[in-house]
Motif scaffolding. Structure first.
Motif, mmCIF file in Angstrom:
data_model
loop_
_atom_site.group_PDB
_atom_site.id
_atom_site.type_symbol
_atom_site.label_atom_id
_atom_site.label_comp_id
_atom_site.label_asym_id
_atom_site.label_seq_id
_atom_site.Cartn_x
_atom_site.Cartn_y
_atom_site.Cartn_z
ATOM 1 N N TRP A 229 71.671 11.316 -50.027
ATOM 2 C CA TRP A 229 71.987 9.874 -49.374
ATOM 3 C C TRP A 229 71.292 8.768 -50.269
ATOM 4 O O TRP A 229 71.954 7.965 -50.793
ATOM 5 C CB TRP A 229 71.639 10.039 -48.158
ATOM 6 C CG TRP A 229 72.096 10.847 -47.220
ATOM 7 C CD1 TRP A 229 73.341 11.342 -47.382
ATOM 8 C CD2 TRP A 229 71.811 10.881 -45.838
ATOM 9 N NE1 TRP A 229 73.581 12.170 -46.081
ATOM 10 C CE2 TRP A 229 72.878 11.815 -45.153
ATOM 11 C CE3 TRP A 229 70.726 10.579 -44.911
ATOM 12 C CZ2 TRP A 229 72.754 12.412 -43.962
ATOM 13 C CZ3 TRP A 229 70.721 10.816 -43.662
ATOM 14 C CH2 TRP A 229 71.606 11.861 -43.102
ATOM 15 N N LEU A 230 69.992 8.966 -50.676
ATOM 16 C CA LEU A 230 69.219 7.933 -51.247
ATOM 17 C C LEU A 230 69.812 7.785 -52.811
ATOM 18 O O LEU A 230 69.841 6.743 -53.337
ATOM 19 C CB LEU A 230 67.705 8.401 -51.327
ATOM 20 C CG LEU A 230 66.974 8.024 -49.758
ATOM 21 C CD1 LEU A 230 65.697 8.726 -49.768
ATOM 22 C CD2 LEU A 230 66.864 6.555 -49.721
ATOM 23 N N ARG A 231 69.749 9.044 -53.619
ATOM 24 C CA ARG A 231 70.307 8.964 -54.871
ATOM 25 C C ARG A 231 71.655 8.624 -54.871
ATOM 26 O O ARG A 231 71.899 7.821 -56.206
ATOM 27 C CB ARG A 231 69.925 10.559 -55.704
ATOM 28 C CG ARG A 231 68.736 11.278 -55.474
ATOM 29 C CD ARG A 231 67.708 10.269 -56.632
ATOM 30 N NE ARG A 231 68.325 10.665 -57.818
ATOM 31 C CZ ARG A 231 67.583 10.091 -59.045
ATOM 32 N NH1 ARG A 231 66.432 9.482 -58.865
ATOM 33 N NH2 ARG A 231 68.102 10.454 -60.291
ATOM 34 N N GLY A 232 72.472 9.180 -54.108
ATOM 35 C CA GLY A 232 74.015 8.810 -54.318
ATOM 36 C C GLY A 232 73.849 7.048 -53.907
ATOM 37 O O GLY A 232 74.994 6.467 -54.622
ATOM 38 N N GLU A 274 81.343 12.719 -55.200
ATOM 39 C CA GLU A 274 80.717 13.745 -55.941
ATOM 40 C C GLU A 274 79.683 14.138 -54.908
ATOM 41 O O GLU A 274 79.170 15.323 -55.004
ATOM 42 C CB GLU A 274 80.040 13.029 -57.011
ATOM 43 C CG GLU A 274 81.054 12.604 -58.113
ATOM 44 C CD GLU A 274 81.816 11.365 -58.082
ATOM 45 O OE1 GLU A 274 82.422 11.028 -58.984
ATOM 46 O OE2 GLU A 274 81.660 10.649 -56.795
ATOM 47 N N GLU A 275 79.021 13.291 -54.077
ATOM 48 C CA GLU A 275 77.818 13.582 -53.028
ATOM 49 C C GLU A 275 78.359 14.656 -52.069
ATOM 50 O O GLU A 275 77.497 15.379 -51.480
ATOM 51 C CB GLU A 275 77.043 12.497 -52.719
ATOM 52 C CG GLU A 275 76.334 11.647 -53.734
ATOM 53 C CD GLU A 275 75.513 12.473 -54.417
ATOM 54 O OE1 GLU A 275 74.546 13.330 -53.895
ATOM 55 O OE2 GLU A 275 75.288 12.650 -55.672
ATOM 56 N N ILE A 276 79.602 14.448 -51.506
ATOM 57 C CA ILE A 276 80.106 15.400 -50.580
ATOM 58 C C ILE A 276 80.074 16.937 -51.177
ATOM 59 O O ILE A 276 79.816 17.482 -50.511
ATOM 60 C CB ILE A 276 81.546 14.629 -50.248
ATOM 61 C CG1 ILE A 276 81.639 13.400 -49.559
ATOM 62 C CG2 ILE A 276 82.263 15.950 -49.262
ATOM 63 C CD1 ILE A 276 82.782 12.802 -49.247
ATOM 64 N N LEU A 277 80.777 16.889 -52.452
ATOM 65 C CA LEU A 277 80.547 18.162 -53.066
ATOM 66 C C LEU A 277 79.224 18.695 -53.377
ATOM 67 O O LEU A 277 78.870 20.050 -52.888
ATOM 68 C CB LEU A 277 81.303 18.156 -54.482
ATOM 69 C CG LEU A 277 82.627 17.980 -54.486
ATOM 70 C CD1 LEU A 277 83.132 17.396 -55.935
ATOM 71 C CD2 LEU A 277 83.538 19.082 -54.051
#
Length: 685
Positions: A229-232, A274-277
């Protein structure tokens, strides 16, 4: 004023050392500079003076507490239970802070956050750079942003994961949890329990998949979701390859995470695809991988393909002529296969049954090659895919008995039994082959099923997407043009065409002894298929329907026994000598000597005590497929360091024609009883 956690720990350790503690010892123990220790002593004395409890003295770089009133000071110090970070813990927390903190991570902010001197912070940064640089990650100081991590995002995530694991083992995980909570509140401006939000996402995932995620009790997976979450949210996304994206996006796991991420928007967390993946990969088990960098994973996939090709050559006793092309094609398939294995995703291959029927030998050789490569846990569906890729180079010449594509015909659009019977009679009259027939309607066709038939007869018009090279559109009453097309399709079938050279040779011999007026009949397609049926029914060069009895025309009945104390080279040359007897102009023995001298011997251990050795006789006059069994009752040690009592020398004349004999040998020696029988025969003799 209050004492900091490290200052409390420092004050506690002083009464235990009657002679005092050196400044350097304290600096080493707490992982700080000596200047920081001086600052801590000054702060402690200020606190003791306020309470009128004496003071800590510093003489000759030794810290003592003889003047401290411990009766009351110890009671006050004992009230605090704040944990002090060790050097490694502080550096791990520093890395987490730089990677995830909402505010800029600068030297002053790190000094304040961990109550250390500037020199200590600089030393920590230097050590972290030493760990990160070999991974291709740059810990850079960016103007206006403080320290930041630059490099491949998936490598950064894996490094964060390793640091969290270390902090969990050191019982600092609660500090990490509090840090993540504070940071997410600062970023989203929404004061909710984000760790509990992670647990809700995981619970929903378990409900959707009707399974249990056996996550670590310390909740590291949930924390890595918060890292995502934070990086995304700050724009640092994991960029996966197309194959990995396709593999993950087609799973129920991905759809579950996708629905949960939609709900996160109400909490101020809007993530890219991308973060969902990435979160999907976390829940499927990405932490089990051992590669720190993408380049290492690429090298592993390439090496896996190379090893599989090499082992298939050893098992099949052949050499690929265009190995680079096969390696490239196979690597493209092995990458998604690797991801399916990596994430535990099963695959359904609709061609598995057809591949097993059409290519029984190639499928068995692929399975054996996969075991040799360390891929022995592959399902039949995965093996069928690999068989297709490894057999692609052999497809137009491969000699496989039992290939159903030589005997099966699909009728499309046959309206009634009388139509079906009419078509069958005309096909039999045309080529004399009793085909196995399947019937289908246009709306039930699948494009991928058409290739498994020797011939597809379409009695009604088909859309363009269903057209294939083995299809003929005709009416129930065949015209001459329809017959010509049918002959063309059948003669191009890889199984039927295997006798083309033999048939053409017979036709030429007969043609030299008959009038020119009869050449039309001699060249007719009907005669060609009559000869095909004759040779197909009497074929001796391919796998038979019954189990092999190692005494047929392709396995020499004579067994050769090597003397006691012989080497594996002696056994191979003895077998090559016997195979060369029927090909007097062959140079097989000399060739095998050169092969062994150059360490290029191609052999495969098919059973614990049985090894097959390829003896190439391509181009030798009078060479033919044959196998010679060499027995060593006392065992001989092969180059792999293991003993063998049976060495089968397999003469090959091309890449394929020995497969039938080879397959039967593998089946025969799959039983340890057969090895014992051969040894018993030797003892009796």
């Amino acid at each position: 004023m209050d004492l900091k956690s490290r200052q409390i720990s420092l004050l506690r350790c002083l009464p235990q050392a009657a002679e005092g503690v050196s400044v350097q010892t304290l600096a080493d123990e707490f992982g700080v500079s000596r200047r920081t220790i001086y600052y801590d002593i000054a702060h402690i004395n200020e606190w003791l003076g306020r309470e009128d409890l004496g003071k800590v003295t510093l003489e000759n770089q030794m810290v003592t507490s003889k003047d401290v009133c411990w009766k009351y000071a110890g009671r006050l110090v004992g009230l605090s239970r704040v944990r002090v970070f060790t050097v490694s813990e502080r550096r791990s927390m520093t890395l987490v802070r730089i990677a995830l903190a909402h505010e800029h991570a600068t030297i002053p902010s790190l000094m304040d956050g961990y109550e250390v001197s500037r020199n200590t912070v600089i030393a920590d940064i230097r050590e972290l750079k030493g760990e990160l640089n070999p991974l291709g990650i740059n810990l850079a100081s960016v103007p206006g942003q403080g320290y930041t991590l630059l490099g491949d995002e998936i490598t950064i995530r894996k490094f964060i994961w390793s640091k969290l694991q270390g902090l969990a083992g050191a019982e600092c995980i609660q500090d990490v949890r509090r840090f993540l909570q504070r940071t997410l509140v600062d970023v989203t401006k929404n004061d909710i329990d984000y760790y509990e939000l992670c647990r809700s996402l995981i619970k929903q995932y378990e409900l959707d998949l009707k399974t249990r995620c056996f996550l670590d009790s310390n909740g590291l997976e949930g924390m890595m979701i918060q890292v995502s979450w934070l990086r995304g949210l700050r724009g640092s996304w994991v960029a996966m390859g197309r194959e990995e994206q396709i593999t993950l996006s087609g799973t129920l796991s991905y759809r579950s995470v996708q629905c949960s991420v939609e709900k996160l928007k109400s909490a101020g967390i809007a993530l890219p695809s991308e973060e969902i993946l990435y979160i999907t990969s976390l829940l499927l088990g990405i932490k089990t991988t051992n590669f720190a960098r993408q380049r290492e994973e690429d090298e592993y996939v390439s090496e896996l393909a190379e090893n599989l090709i090499g082992n298939f050559e050893r098992v099949g006793c052949l050499t690929f002529m265009n190995k680079e092309t096969i390696h490239e094609q196979l690597s493209h398939h092995i990458r998604p296969l690797y991801y399916r294995q990596k994430y535990g995703i099963s695959v359904h291959n609709p061609l598995t049954v057809d591949v097993q029927k059409m290519y029984p030998m190639a499928f068995d050789f692929t399975r054996r090659a996969a075991v040799e490569t360390g891929m022995d846990d592959l399902s039949d569906d995965e093996l069928a895919y690999l068989t297709i890729y490894l057999s692609n180079d052999l497809d137009n010449k491969m000699l496989e008995n039992g290939d159903t594509s030589a005997t099966r015909v699909l009728l499309v659009g046959a309206r009634n039994m009388s139509t079906i019977t009419l078509v069958k009679e005309q096909l039999f009259d045309a080529c004399g082959i009793c085909f196995e027939y399947d019937c289908a309607e246009v709306d039930s066709l699948h494009r991928w099923t058409l290739e498994s038939y020797a011939l597809v007869v379409a009695l009604s018009h088909l859309p363009q997407e269903f057209r294939s090279d083995n299809m003929v559109e005709t009416t129930p009453f065949f015209s001459e043009e329809s017959r010509r097309q049918i002959y063309e399709v059948l003669r191009s079938n890889r199984i039927i065409s295997r006798y083309d050279a033999l048939i053409e040779g017979i036709v030429e011999i007969v043609g030299e002894n008959i009038p020119d007026s009869d050449w039309g009949w001699l060249r007719s397609d009907k005669l060609h298929f009559e000869l095909f049926r004759y040779f197909d029914e009497r074929d001796r060069g391919f796998r038979g329907p019954t189990s092999v009895q190692l005494g047929d025309s392709h396995v020499r009945a004579e067994r050769v026994v090597v003397p006691q104390g012989s080497t594996w080279g002696t056994a191979v040359l003895l077998g090559a000598h016997k195979l060369q007897e029927d090909a007097s102009k062959s140079c097989l023995v000399e060739r095998m000597s050169n092969i062994m001298a150059s360490n290029k011997l191609l052999y495969y251990r098919m059973a614990p005590e049985v090894v097959i050795v390829r003896c190439p006789m391509q181009g030798d006059e009078n060479a033919h497929v044959e196998a010679q069994i060499v027995l060593a009752p006392d065992g001989i040690e092969l180059p792999d360091g293991k003993p063998a009592r049976v060495v089968v020398c397999m003469a090959t004349i091309n890449r394929y024609s020995h497969w039938g004999t080879l397959y039967d040998i593998y089946q025969y020696f799959s039983s340890q009883e057969h090895v014992a029988t051969l040894m018993a025969d030797v003892l009796e003799a």
